[in-house]
Design a protein around this motif. Structure first.
Motif, PDB file in Angstrom:
ATOM      1  N   GLN A  82       0.857  -1.190   0.000  1.00  0.00           N
ATOM      2  CA  GLN A  82       0.000   0.000   0.000  1.00  0.00           C
ATOM      3  C   GLN A  82       0.888   1.234   0.000  1.00  0.00           C
ATOM      4  O   GLN A  82       1.564   1.528   0.982  1.00  0.00           O
ATOM      5  CB  GLN A  82      -0.921  -0.003   1.214  1.00  0.00           C
ATOM      6  N   ILE A  83       0.884   1.958  -1.108  1.00  0.00           N
ATOM      7  CA  ILE A  83       1.736   3.136  -1.291  1.00  0.00           C
ATOM      8  C   ILE A  83       0.949   4.370  -0.882  1.00  0.00           C
ATOM      9  O   ILE A  83       0.003   4.763  -1.562  1.00  0.00           O
ATOM     10  CB  ILE A  83       2.213   3.245  -2.750  1.00  0.00           C
ATOM     11  N   GLN A  84       1.362   5.015   0.206  1.00  0.00           N
ATOM     12  CA  GLN A  84       0.621   6.155   0.738  1.00  0.00           C
ATOM     13  C   GLN A  84       1.014   7.487   0.107  1.00  0.00           C
ATOM     14  O   GLN A  84       0.218   8.422   0.090  1.00  0.00           O
ATOM     15  CB  GLN A  84       0.819   6.241   2.249  1.00  0.00           C
ATOM     16  N   ASP A  85       2.236   7.586  -0.401  1.00  0.00           N
ATOM     17  CA  ASP A  85       2.716   8.857  -0.944  1.00  0.00           C
ATOM     18  C   ASP A  85       2.722   8.795  -2.474  1.00  0.00           C
ATOM     19  O   ASP A  85       2.324   7.804  -3.082  1.00  0.00           O
ATOM     20  CB  ASP A  85       4.106   9.187  -0.387  1.00  0.00           C
ATOM     21  N   THR A  86       3.218   9.842  -3.085  1.00  0.00           N
ATOM     22  CA  THR A  86       3.213   9.951  -4.539  1.00  0.00           C
ATOM     23  C   THR A  86       4.340   9.136  -5.158  1.00  0.00           C
ATOM     24  O   THR A  86       5.488   9.185  -4.692  1.00  0.00           O
ATOM     25  CB  THR A  86       3.366  11.429  -4.953  1.00  0.00           C
ATOM     26  N   VAL A  87       4.018   8.387  -6.185  1.00  0.00           N
ATOM     27  CA  VAL A  87       5.017   7.722  -7.029  1.00  0.00           C
ATOM     28  C   VAL A  87       4.584   7.900  -8.475  1.00  0.00           C
ATOM     29  O   VAL A  87       3.394   8.066  -8.762  1.00  0.00           O
ATOM     30  CB  VAL A  87       5.162   6.214  -6.715  1.00  0.00           C
ATOM     31  N   ASP A  88       5.533   7.884  -9.391  1.00  0.00           N
ATOM     32  CA  ASP A  88       5.186   7.925 -10.804  1.00  0.00           C
ATOM     33  C   ASP A  88       4.506   6.607 -11.164  1.00  0.00           C
ATOM     34  O   ASP A  88       5.044   5.528 -10.876  1.00  0.00           O
ATOM     35  CB  ASP A  88       6.430   8.119 -11.667  1.00  0.00           C
ATOM     36  N   PRO A  89       3.347   6.650 -11.808  1.00  0.00           N
ATOM     37  CA  PRO A  89       2.631   5.412 -12.123  1.00  0.00           C
ATOM     38  C   PRO A  89       3.477   4.350 -12.814  1.00  0.00           C
ATOM     39  O   PRO A  89       3.401   3.171 -12.428  1.00  0.00           O
ATOM     40  CB  PRO A  89       1.474   5.900 -12.997  1.00  0.00           C
ATOM     41  N   PRO A  90       4.302   4.690 -13.823  1.00  0.00           N
ATOM     42  CA  PRO A  90       5.096   3.636 -14.467  1.00  0.00           C
ATOM     43  C   PRO A  90       6.050   2.908 -13.519  1.00  0.00           C
ATOM     44  O   PRO A  90       6.421   1.754 -13.774  1.00  0.00           O
ATOM     45  CB  PRO A  90       5.878   4.392 -15.552  1.00  0.00           C
ATOM     46  N   GLU A  91       6.447   3.562 -12.424  1.00  0.00           N
ATOM     47  CA  GLU A  91       7.328   2.912 -11.459  1.00  0.00           C
ATOM     48  C   GLU A  91       6.624   1.733 -10.780  1.00  0.00           C
ATOM     49  O   GLU A  91       7.267   0.794 -10.313  1.00  0.00           O
ATOM     50  CB  GLU A  91       7.809   3.914 -10.411  1.00  0.00           C
ATOM     51  N   MET A  92       5.312   1.779 -10.740  1.00  0.00           N
ATOM     52  CA  MET A  92       4.563   0.666 -10.162  1.00  0.00           C
ATOM     53  C   MET A  92       4.686  -0.577 -11.031  1.00  0.00           C
ATOM     54  O   MET A  92       4.667  -1.701 -10.525  1.00  0.00           O
ATOM     55  CB  MET A  92       3.108   1.069  -9.951  1.00  0.00           C
ATOM     56  N   ASP A  93       4.836  -0.390 -12.325  1.00  0.00           N
ATOM     57  CA  ASP A  93       5.091  -1.529 -13.212  1.00  0.00           C
ATOM     58  C   ASP A  93       6.470  -2.130 -12.951  1.00  0.00           C
ATOM     59  O   ASP A  93       6.657  -3.351 -13.046  1.00  0.00           O
ATOM     60  CB  ASP A  93       4.988  -1.097 -14.679  1.00  0.00           C
ATOM     61  N   VAL A  94       7.430  -1.284 -12.619  1.00  0.00           N
ATOM     62  CA  VAL A  94       8.775  -1.771 -12.285  1.00  0.00           C
ATOM     63  C   VAL A  94       8.712  -2.652 -11.032  1.00  0.00           C
ATOM     64  O   VAL A  94       9.323  -3.728 -10.975  1.00  0.00           O
ATOM     65  CB  VAL A  94       9.750  -0.584 -12.072  1.00  0.00           C
ATOM     66  N   ILE A  95       7.969  -2.190 -10.036  1.00  0.00           N
ATOM     67  CA  ILE A  95       7.803  -2.968  -8.806  1.00  0.00           C
ATOM     68  C   ILE A  95       7.116  -4.296  -9.119  1.00  0.00           C
ATOM     69  O   ILE A  95       7.523  -5.361  -8.638  1.00  0.00           O
ATOM     70  CB  ILE A  95       6.987  -2.164  -7.771  1.00  0.00           C
ATOM     71  N   ARG A  96       6.106  -4.242  -9.962  1.00  0.00           N
ATOM     72  CA  ARG A  96       5.355  -5.452 -10.304  1.00  0.00           C
ATOM     73  C   ARG A  96       6.237  -6.453 -11.052  1.00  0.00           C
ATOM     74  O   ARG A  96       6.140  -7.664 -10.847  1.00  0.00           O
ATOM     75  CB  ARG A  96       4.135  -5.080 -11.147  1.00  0.00           C
ATOM     76  N   ASP A  97       7.094  -5.951 -11.927  1.00  0.00           N
ATOM     77  CA  ASP A  97       8.008  -6.843 -12.661  1.00  0.00           C
ATOM     78  C   ASP A  97       8.987  -7.528 -11.716  1.00  0.00           C
ATOM     79  O   ASP A  97       9.347  -8.698 -11.910  1.00  0.00           O
ATOM     80  CB  ASP A  97       8.774  -6.052 -13.723  1.00  0.00           C
ATOM     81  N   ALA A  98       9.417  -6.793 -10.679  1.00  0.00           N
ATOM     82  CA  ALA A  98      10.369  -7.358  -9.718  1.00  0.00           C
ATOM     83  C   ALA A  98       9.704  -8.345  -8.770  1.00  0.00           C
ATOM     84  O   ALA A  98      10.353  -9.288  -8.290  1.00  0.00           O
ATOM     85  CB  ALA A  98      11.028  -6.234  -8.922  1.00  0.00           C
TER      86      ALA A  98
END
Length: 216
Positions: A82-98
Motif C-alpha cells: 500500500q503506497i501512501q505517498d506519490t510515485v510515478d505510475p510507471p514505477e509501479m510496473d517496475v515494482i510489479r516486474d520485480a
C-alpha cells in the motif's frame, strides 16, 4: 464487505484483528510523516510468519523510491503493498516486474474533486485504490473522515476495486459503506482505546461493516 485493520504493531494487535475475522492486516513501515504503530520490516516478517491462512499481510508505507519499496516488501514478507505517498505510475510496473506475486494498492487522498482525476491516473497501474485523508502532518491514520460524496463518485467511475479509509469507526462505517459502496473498508485509529487496538471496538467495526448492506 472486506475489512482491513491497519497499524498492526504487536502479536496482541494481530490476534485482535484475526478474532474479528479480518480479510487483511496492515503493517506501517518506512514512514516519512507522523504516524503511529510503526514497525520494522523484521518485526512485520515475524508477525506475518504467525498469521493464519487466508489473511492478506499489507505493507503500508510512505516510501517513494522503487528500490526502497521492493526491498521493504521482500524484507517484510508482505504480499500486498500500500503506497501512501506519490510515485510515478510507471514505477509501479517496475515494482510489479520485480515482484510478480505482489498486489499494489495506491492511496488517493480525497481532499477535493481533484481526487477523481488522481484515481484515474493510477487506475491502470494499481490493483486497487484506497481513499484516505491527509493533514499537514499525516498522510494516513488521521482519524479524520473526508467527503464521502467524492469517494462515491470515484467508486462509480473506477474499474478496479476501491477501498474506503479515513476516520472510519464502528459508529459511522455503516453510513459510509451505504454512501460510498466500496469494495472494502480500512480502519486504524477508529478501533483504538487508550492508544491500543481494542477487541470490542474491533469486533464491532467488523460486524457493522459486514452487515451494512444486508438490511437495505
Amino acid at each position: 464487505m472486506r475489512v482491513k485493520f491497519c497499524g498492526t504493531a504487536s502479536i496482541a494487535d494481530m490476534r485482535c484483528a484475526v478474532d474479528a475475522g479480518c480479510d487483511a492486516m496492515g503493517f506501517v513501515m518506512g514512514v516519512t510523516h507522523q504516524s503511529s504503530d510503526v514497525v520494522t520490516p523484521a518485526e512485520t516478517a515475524e508477525m506475518v510468519r504467525q498469521l493464519p491462512p487466508f489473511i492478506e499481510p499489507v505493507a503500508v508505507t510512505h516510501l517513494q523510491g522503487t528500490e526502497d519499496l521492493i526491498r521493504l516488501v521482500k524484507d517484510s514478507h508482505c504480499t500486498t503493498l500500500q503506497i501512501q505517498d506519490t510515485v510515478d505510475p510507471p514505477e509501479m510496473d517496475v515494482i510489479r516486474d520485480a515482484l510478480p506475486y505482489l498486489k499494489i494498492v495506491k492511496a488517493v487522498h480525497v481532499m477535493d474533486e481533484s481526487a477523481i482525476q488522481t484515481g484515474k491516473r493510477y487506475e491502470r497501474y494499481a490493483d486497487a485504490l484506497i481513499l484516505d485523508t491527509r493533514t499537514r502532518e499525516k498522510i494516513g491514520g488521521t482519524g479524520v473522515p473526508h467527503d464521502w460524496n467524492i469517494s462515491a463518485k470515484i467508486v462509480a467511475t473506477t474499474a478496479i476495486p476501491v477501498i474506503l479509509a479515513g476516520g472510519l469507526t464502528p459508529e459511522n462505517v455503516t453510513e459510509a459503506i451505504r454512501k460510498v459502496r466500496p469494495y472494502g473498508v480500512d480502519v486504524h485509529t477508529g478501533v483504538k482505546k487508550d492508544g491500543v487496538r481494542n477487541p470490542e471496538k474491533t469486533l464491532a467495526f467488523a460486524r457493522e461493516a459486514r452487515n451494512a448492506l444486508k438490511n437495505e
